[in-house]
Write an enzyme that holds these catalytic residues in place. Structure first.
Site, mmCIF file in Angstrom:
data_model
loop_
_atom_site.group_PDB
_atom_site.id
_atom_site.type_symbol
_atom_site.label_atom_id
_atom_site.label_comp_id
_atom_site.label_asym_id
_atom_site.label_seq_id
_atom_site.Cartn_x
_atom_site.Cartn_y
_atom_site.Cartn_z
ATOM 1 N N THR A 242 -5.969 8.346 -5.441
ATOM 2 C CA THR A 242 -6.032 8.318 -3.985
ATOM 3 C C THR A 242 -5.308 9.534 -3.400
ATOM 4 O O THR A 242 -5.776 10.158 -2.449
ATOM 5 C CB THR A 242 -5.386 7.034 -3.436
ATOM 6 O OG1 THR A 242 -6.080 5.926 -4.011
ATOM 7 C CG2 THR A 242 -5.505 6.938 -1.930
ATOM 8 N N GLU B 206 0.826 -1.208 0.000
ATOM 9 C CA GLU B 206 0.000 0.000 0.000
ATOM 10 C C GLU B 206 0.861 1.260 0.000
ATOM 11 O O GLU B 206 0.512 2.266 -0.618
ATOM 12 C CB GLU B 206 -0.932 0.012 1.232
ATOM 13 C CG GLU B 206 -1.968 -1.091 1.227
ATOM 14 C CD GLU B 206 -2.970 -0.934 0.111
ATOM 15 O OE1 GLU B 206 -2.584 -1.167 -1.062
ATOM 16 O OE2 GLU B 206 -4.126 -0.592 0.397
#
Lengths: 306, 306
Positions: free
Chosen positions: A181, A128
């Site tokens: 994001t 991530e």
């Protein structure tokens, strides 16, 4: 065990009120991964089907997560990873998390499970970090633990698996637009009014209670986000119309999946979830934006062998 | 039923992470109230034992709460209220809430229970409005529902009763200093960093989970307040020392009860709670501040007939 084939699920992070802490795993959408034990040490990404993603181990989230795990072993062999990517990157349903979590889960299985799920979350978070710049856990945790999960704390890392009512289904629509994001994170304010924060943690408490007592109405009443959604929803075309249509059709609640652009709704029962999916589609059909749609029960198991 | 004698408990609001939303009821400390049905309409406060509080119905929290209830009935008679006040006003363990909640609970019983607990909270909040200027529910809710309660929302009012693990005990020390609720509220900042708010709702989620799964360690890990305690604790002498002593003695967690000055700790088992109480006393004995101390299991029932 010389090779292992797994299903690794898409996930919904935040779940309206639980920004950065809550997540859930889906059942009908996810990636397939084939992991092979090989003599050569380290990790090689041999093939990626379905998406144009880097094969370079250090640039691939599954590779980076797998290396983070192997760095804490004295493994004398290596692994080849093949990914059949069904989750579109940038969709907001945990595409990078599925690959990161899948890689470490499968390798842990093949090594005889030396690591706990909590440790696997820590390794998958390195994937991530590569994908978004932030090593967040709210997608990798539900992928690894299954069901609903709470990231209670990062320092120290503390993950709680929450009870998942059996009749809870998700409808997810992914409008084919790009929301990064990092952009979705940048538009957020760094401080929030105390009054709104209180309402938010009231809803987190309500949602968790509703999940344990399987009180679907309480779950619905708690699916409200006073802080993030009002800001992020401006990045998603027709968000308000989709949400209103979902609620009118009987959804318990509706919000942004992760940082978007996917929108999710939760419903009691598959029948309602399907109707809610139709209600979502109707909006984007009218606006003329192409989309993917997923209807899924909540996946209590998480990643599994296939 | 011509008269009713009740015990109405002291309560701990906030419970570290749940500012303005969480509360719990105590068992060994509370007021006694005697409510009599009389021909004369309205509410008369006939006697208050133990504290110097106004007998004027409109200036007494029990009177105001009772009148709020009666205003929604067509009751042809009235009530006299006698209060044996064991909870000191300004102690931070819900003194006004006990009187407000007790009055409406008893009158509702004597009228044949026309109102739900949720409606009683609404009436009792009028007593809180008189006491503090803010009609908060985080003390009256646990007094009326018993156990742990969550005020999920004020608009509309939504109260959730949370599971209460049987081995959970509270130790409460009340240093005899004055902290006004209004002052304790004024020093708070009106906005909070998003990062801290996220940690806070992670802990709310963890605490609620721990209460349902009776995971005492998780309850302990979640009893942390990043937002209110760092500010309010400066109003309470030796707060840090008391807290440290509690944790060292085995308490799961420790924080400010309501707006203080009482400090509470939660422990697993009565034996630990008693030791934790001794640890609290040791600090104020050294500092030379007089105190009251209470050790109590969590009162799952709330207000009761005696």
């Amino acid at each position: 065990m010389e090779q292992l084939k797994i299903f690794t699920p898409a996930t919904i992070a935040n779940i309206s009120c639980g920004f950065d802490v809550l997540g859930l795993a889906l059942d009908t959408v996810g990636d397939e991964m084939l992991i092979k034990k090989v003599a050569k040490k380290g990790v090689t990404i041999t093939k990626i089907i379905g998406q144009d993603l880097p094969l370079d181990t250090h640039k691939n989230v599954a590779g980076v997560a797998a290396l983070a795990l192997l760095a804490e072993t004295d493994c004398e062999f290596g692994f080849e990873i093949e990914i059949n990517k069904q989750i579109k990157p940038g969709s907001g349903i945990g595409s990078s998390a599925a690959s990161s979590a899948g890689a470490v889960w499968a390798i842990n299985e093949m090594l005889g499970k030396p690591f706990s799920n909590l440790e696997l979350v820590r390794f998958a978070m390195e994937g991530e970090r590569l994908a978004t710049g932030v090593p967040h856990a709210d997608n990798v945790a539900p992928a690894l633990f299954g069901g609903f999960t709470l990231v209670r704390s990062y320092q120290p890392l503390d993950i709680v698996k929450i009870n998942t009512p059996s009749q809870l289904f998700a409808s997810v629509i992914h409008p084919q637009i790009e929301v990064k994001t990092s952009d979705a994170r940048e538009i957020l304010k760094t401080s929030v009014p105390l009054k709104e924060a209180i309402k938010q943690w009231g809803n987190v408490g309500g949602l968790i209670s509703g999940l344990y007592t399987e009180d679907y109405d309480l779950i619905g009443r708690s699916l409200e986000d006073f802080i993030i959604e009002p800001i992020r929803s401006i990045l998603i075309p027709a968000f308000d119309a989709v949400k209103q249509n979902c609620i009118n059709t009987g959804a318990l609640g509706c919000g942004i999946s992760g940082s978007g652009p996917s929108i999710f709704a939760l419903s009691k029962g598959e029948e309602t979830a399907i109707k809610v999916g139709e209600a979502m589609k109707a909006v984007y059909d009218k606006v003329g934006i192409p989309y993917d749609i997923h209807i899924s029960k909540i996946n209590k198991q998480g990643i599994k062998k296939i």
